[in-house]
Write an enzyme that holds these catalytic residues in place. Structure first.
Site, PDB file in Angstrom:
ATOM      1  N   LYS A 158     -22.724 -24.661   8.577  1.00 23.81           N
ATOM      2  CA  LYS A 158     -23.979 -24.049   8.131  1.00 23.81           C
ATOM      3  C   LYS A 158     -24.990 -25.125   7.769  1.00 23.81           C
ATOM      4  CE  LYS A 158     -22.159 -19.695   6.267  1.00 23.81           C
ATOM      5  NZ  LYS A 158     -22.132 -18.811   5.081  1.00 23.81           N
ATOM      6  N   GLY A 165     -29.921 -17.114  10.001  1.00 30.00           N
ATOM      7  CA  GLY A 165     -28.998 -17.283  11.121  1.00 30.00           C
ATOM      8  C   GLY A 165     -29.165 -18.582  11.889  1.00 30.00           C
ATOM      9  N   HIS A 208     -19.664  -8.153   4.664  1.00 26.45           N
ATOM     10  CA  HIS A 208     -20.805  -8.880   4.100  1.00 26.45           C
ATOM     11  C   HIS A 208     -21.422  -7.969   3.038  1.00 26.45           C
ATOM     12  CE1 HIS A 208     -24.538 -11.541   4.865  1.00 26.45           C
ATOM     13  NE2 HIS A 208     -24.717 -10.874   3.741  1.00 26.45           N
ATOM     14  N   LYS A 237     -28.664  -9.234  10.647  1.00 25.66           N
ATOM     15  CA  LYS A 237     -28.301  -7.879  10.267  1.00 25.66           C
ATOM     16  C   LYS A 237     -28.986  -6.859  11.185  1.00 25.66           C
ATOM     17  CE  LYS A 237     -28.075  -9.657   5.600  1.00 25.66           C
ATOM     18  NZ  LYS A 237     -28.809  -9.825   4.333  1.00 25.66           N
ATOM     19  N   GLU A 289     -24.264 -17.089  -0.475  1.00 21.93           N
ATOM     20  CA  GLU A 289     -25.570 -17.697  -0.694  1.00 21.93           C
ATOM     21  C   GLU A 289     -26.424 -16.762  -1.536  1.00 21.93           C
ATOM     22  OE1 GLU A 289     -27.436 -18.328   3.064  1.00 21.93           O
ATOM     23  OE2 GLU A 289     -27.612 -16.203   3.534  1.00 21.93           O
ATOM     24  N   ARG A 293     -35.807 -14.068  -2.735  1.00 16.91           N
ATOM     25  CA  ARG A 293     -36.979 -13.312  -2.280  1.00 16.91           C
ATOM     26  C   ARG A 293     -36.582 -11.858  -2.131  1.00 16.91           C
ATOM     27  NH1 ARG A 293     -35.003 -12.323   2.701  1.00 16.91           N
ATOM     28  NH2 ARG A 293     -33.873 -13.983   3.773  1.00 16.91           N
TER      29      ARG A 293
END
Length: 455
Positions: A158, A165, A208, A237, A289, A293
């Protein structure tokens, strides 16, 4: 309360923020690129300022132009929406220097949670479970191979400064690691200007699960329950729901308490989301994570909690205490959101910009909402994200919500461009989805191969 705020965004989220501000009696300023001169958010705002050409780096990512627009229109605050500058701490600092309130967390908190390695360290210190992984940034394939061998395959690469993504790769064997590392590093450097990686053990397949939190400047932090965002394609998503069928009350108490603890540990202020991976087999969950926001999928939480998250963001930024306490939150029913994109699922989901020649949005009944910036005659520009609408439904039960979503998607008609409406309708009608029997592997490994095979 603020008299005027500027919305540093476009599309449906800009429209959503303008409507919330108007209901609070606040004037709004829209900013737009030359490609968006006829956009709905430009028409709905009280004022509008062109901030540059079509390319994002010359307009919606142009900090100076946005701040100049705020100063010229006497805006007291800036709402960043999601994407663009919403998680850019430099922009937050510039707002502070110019005495303009940024509607979101501080630059310090954004840096602490936006950098995935620092965030993991902070979470470990706060007692929030994290997946096994690298302790710091990884810059070379030699380092990556050593760490992966220690924690075991499969792993996830990552981008340290990543999101959306970008800069993410799944690696199952040492042979795959070197090319995957090089590709992820290059992608991260292009997207974020920082090619540093970190490595964590892959919890896959998994659920998730993310928890919506709100914090104010008076030390109050609450959660608004969890969302299940396991239906994903390429780490993006596709459909979200709340609550998750995989989370019972005991686990819900644990995972939401961990999210509140995480937010308190960094003194979080405003709306944010703590994301976890849930291993259904063991019942263990791990911090993944934090998004500092408002999320694309915030409406499902608004439906089940009764809290207007965007209005709460504005009030918090203005210095008010949260309008609700944890004991005031009572979750009701079930909500689902489908993201509608101008794309062709049959051709690798290729974006399909163009002119909308006719449009019919689903309506009628309690518990149905469409967030969109579309209108008949509008031309979708090719420069930005392909999402053009969100359909959100709420029912007394999950089955009620599923049936309402099916009805809404059947009514939804967009002519002139190709969309993923039929794809979403097939997905929401799939027996596994109806049964709640899915995880992060379902869309890519099971649903899509069959969907594409059918032509």
């Amino acid at each position: 309360m603020f008299n005027k705020i500027l919305i540093a965004n476009r599309g449906e989220i800009a429209v959503r923020i303008i409507r919330a501000a108007r209901e609070l009696g606040i004037s709004t300023v829209a900013v737009y690129s030359t490609a968006d001169k006829d956009a709905l958010h430009v028409m709905l705002a009280d004022e509008a300022v062109c901030i540059g050409p079509a390319r994002s780096n010359e307009s919606y990512l142009n900090m100076n132009n946005i701040l100049e627009a705020a100063v010229a229109t006497h805006a007291q605050a800036i709402h960043p929406g999601f994407g663009f500058l919403s998680e850019n701490s430099k922009f937050v600092q510039l707002c502070e220097e110019m005495n303009i309130k940024f509607i979101g967390p501080s630059a310090e908190v954004m840096d602490a949670m936006g950098d995935k390695i620092n965030a993991r360290a902070r979470m470990r210190a706060a007692g929030v479970p994290v997946t096994p992984g690298s302790e710091g940034e990884v810059y070379t394939t030699e380092e990556a191979l050593k760490i992966a061998d220690e924690i075991g395959y499969p792993i996830m690469l990552k981008a340290s400064a990543g999101g959306g993504g970008k800069g993410i790769r799944k690696v199952s064997t040492p042979e795959e690691l070197v090319p995957a590392f090089e590709a992820a590093t290059a992608e991260a450097k292009a997207a974020f200007g920082n090619g540093a990686m970190f490595i964590e053990r892959m919890i896959f397949p998994a659920r998730h699960i993310e928890v919506q939190i709100l914090g104010d400047s008076h030390g109050n932090v609450i959660h608004l329950g969890e969302r299940d965002c396991s239906l994903q394609r390429n780490n993006q998503k596709v459909l979200e729901e709340s609550p998750s069928v995989a989370v019972g009350q005991t686990l819900r108490d644990k995972i939401t308490s961990a999210a509140v603890k995480a937010a308190q540990a960094v003194g979080y202020e405003n709306a944010g989301t703590i994301e976890f991976l849930l291993d259904e087999a063991s019942g263990n969950f791990y911090f993944m994570e934090m998004n500092t926001r408002v999320q694309v999928e915030h409406p499902v939480t608004e439906f089940v909690s009764g809290v207007d998250i965007v209005k709460e963001q504005i009030r918090i930024a203005n210095g008010a205490e949260l309008s609700v306490k944890q004991e005031d939150i009572h979750f009701k029913g079930h909500a689902i959101e489908c993201r509608i994109n101008a794309e062709n699922p049959k051709f690798n989901f290729a974006p399909q910009p163009g002119k909308i020649t006719n449009l019919f949005l689903p309506s009628g009944g309690v518990g149905l909402r469409v967030d969109s910036a579309m209108y008949s005659g509008y031309t979708i520009p090719p420069y930005y994200d392909s999402m053009i609408a969100k359909v959100i439904v709420h029912g007394e039960s999950r089955f009620d919500a599923l049936m309402k979503m099916q009805r809404a998607l059947m009514e939804f008609d967009v002519e002139g461009v190709v969309t993923n409406i039929d794809f979403q309708l097939d997905l929401i009608s799939d027996p596994h989805v109806i049964a709640g029997d899915y995880d992060t592997s379902f869309l890519g490994n099971k649903f899509l191969p069959e969907y594409l095979k059918e032509g």
